[in-house]
Design an enzyme around this catalytic site. Structure first.
Site, PDB file in Angstrom:
ATOM      1  CB  THR A  18      37.054  35.199  36.996  1.00  0.00           C
ATOM      2  OG1 THR A  18      35.910  36.049  36.823  1.00  0.00           O
ATOM      3  CG2 THR A  18      37.204  34.866  38.482  1.00  0.00           C
ATOM      4  CD  GLN A  19      34.940  37.325  30.460  1.00  0.00           C
ATOM      5  OE1 GLN A  19      34.219  38.252  30.840  1.00  0.00           O
ATOM      6  NE2 GLN A  19      34.497  36.363  29.667  1.00  0.00           N
ATOM      7  CB  SER A  37      35.119  41.530  30.842  1.00  0.00           C
ATOM      8  OG  SER A  37      35.968  40.417  30.608  1.00  0.00           O
ATOM      9  CB  SER A  38      33.658  38.295  34.540  1.00  0.00           C
ATOM     10  OG  SER A  38      32.802  37.647  35.474  1.00  0.00           O
ATOM     11  CB  SER A  39      36.028  40.320  39.144  1.00  0.00           C
ATOM     12  OG  SER A  39      35.038  41.211  39.608  1.00  0.00           O
TER      13      SER A  39
END
Length: 376
Positions: free
Chosen positions: A74-75, A93-95
């Site tokens: 997601t990021q 960096s985000s998931s």
């Protein structure tokens, strides 16, 4: 709630097959926590990502994506998928971690009704919502380091009808205001166990956290708090890990240069470090070092001391190692790997971890066995 979403949630809950978390999986709308877009790998490139938007997909296709037992990024490099104008280059960096792994984490922490939980790493908020669904809002506190990720998660969590305590900040400091907690879980990997966590978990409570080091070695810690403020436990069988806490990432590595320093022969095949347990052991010996491969050469670099080593095949068999700096990195690896081999080459679950107010160390076999200190 659409009939399609409800059917897919039930299918996912059945697939994950967890008695304790089945109802939560069935009730929490994962599609809400993916937001308006996710990243997919761009044409097979590992460092480039293409945003795929909900608005550009058929509604049922988006739901099918959301309820597949897969991780969705997601990021990337600080850019949310919903804000990406096109292909983004960088590392995730985000998931939204695949639900099966999320539930394995919750089960490993032995979370059940009546627990008060501190979650380190809110991420998309999906695991936070699962906790709220099972334990109630008042029992859940979650911390997220990235303000943009935190804001997105808060919208999803509140929009789904949940109201835990949500904190924006460095999760390595915990959140003492709501303590003490009976369970602390980290949905990010850490290099060492932060001492702040120890002060915020009650006696008999547990800390469950994936651990990752600068060489890439991983282990899954599950520690119990004692009455003296120390924590100890064995690593679990699962090789479970998440994205690393950003303040635990390694420093930039200098260029790789071969053949610097003193040269000798070594009979330790560097390809052994491709074995997860061997890599974990080597990392225990030199936790300050970073590992890289280039063609037929293995490189170790310790940025802090300037120490380095490189190992490459020697004509006629064996390997040649060159070492430079105050720490003989390959010497340390050889000694640790030899100890591990003599113990029967155990998995990481053959090791344990003890953390006190002053120190923390990993031990092999039992607390009286060979031990390696983790960095302060």
């Amino acid at each position: 709630m659409t009939d399609t979403a409800a059917r897919l949630r039930l299918k996912l809950a059945d697939e994950v097959s967890s008695t304790g978390w089945h109802k939560a999986l069935q009730m929490v709308p994962r599609d809400r926590f993916l937001g308006d877009a996710v990243f997919l790998p761009h044409e097979g490139r590992g460092d480039q990502w293409t945003p795929v938007r909900r608005a550009d997909m058929d509604a049922d296709d988006w739901l099918a994506l959301a309820y597949t037992n897969e991780t969705w990024v997601t990021q990337v490099a600080g850019v949310l998928a919903s804000e990406a104008a096109g292909v983004v280059t960088g590392q995730p960096s985000s998931s939204s971690t695949y639900p099966g792994l999320v539930v394995r984490m919750l089960e490993a922490a032995e979370i059940a009704e009546g627990d008060k939980v501190l979650e380190i790493g809110t991420g998309t908020g999906y695991s936070t919502a699962l906790l709220c669904q099972r334990l109630g809002n008042d029992a859940v506190t979650s911390i997220e380091y990235d303000p943009a990720v935190a804001a997105r998660a808060q919208d999803a969590i509140t929009g789904a009808g949940y109201a835990p305590t949500l904190v924006v900040g460095d999760g390595l400091y915990g959140h003492a205001e709501n303590g003490p907690y009976s369970r602390l879980i980290a949905t990010c990997s850490v290099r060492t166990i932060p001492h702040a966590w120890m002060r915020q978990v009650r006696e008999g409570g547990t800390i469950t956290a994936p651990m990752w080091g600068w060489m890439g070695g991983v282990a899954f810690a599950h520690l119990a708090m004692a009455d003296d403020g120390a924590a100890s436990g064995r690593f679990l069988r699962d090789d479970l890990y998440f994205m690393t806490a950003r303040t635990h990432l390694p420093p930039p590595r200098p260029p790789l240069v071969r053949g610097i320093g003193e040269t000798r022969e070594t009979m330790l095949d560097p390809s052994l470090l491709q074995d997860d347990a061997a890599l974990w052991v080597a990392q225990l010996a030199i936790p300050q070092a970073q590992l890289s491969w280039a063609e037929d050469t293995t490189f170790l670099v310790d940025v802090g001391t300037g120490s380095r080593a490189d190992v490459h095949p020697k004509a006629g068999g064996g390997w040649t190692v060159c070492q430079h700096g105050p720490v003989r990195l390959w010497d340390e690896v050889e000694e640790a790997v030899k100890t591990w081999q003599e113990a029967g080459r155990p998995h990481q679950s053959g090791f344990g971890l003890t953390v006190t107010r002053e120190d923390q160390w990993v031990w092999l076999g039992d607390p009286g066995g060979p031990a390696w200190r983790l960095p302060a």
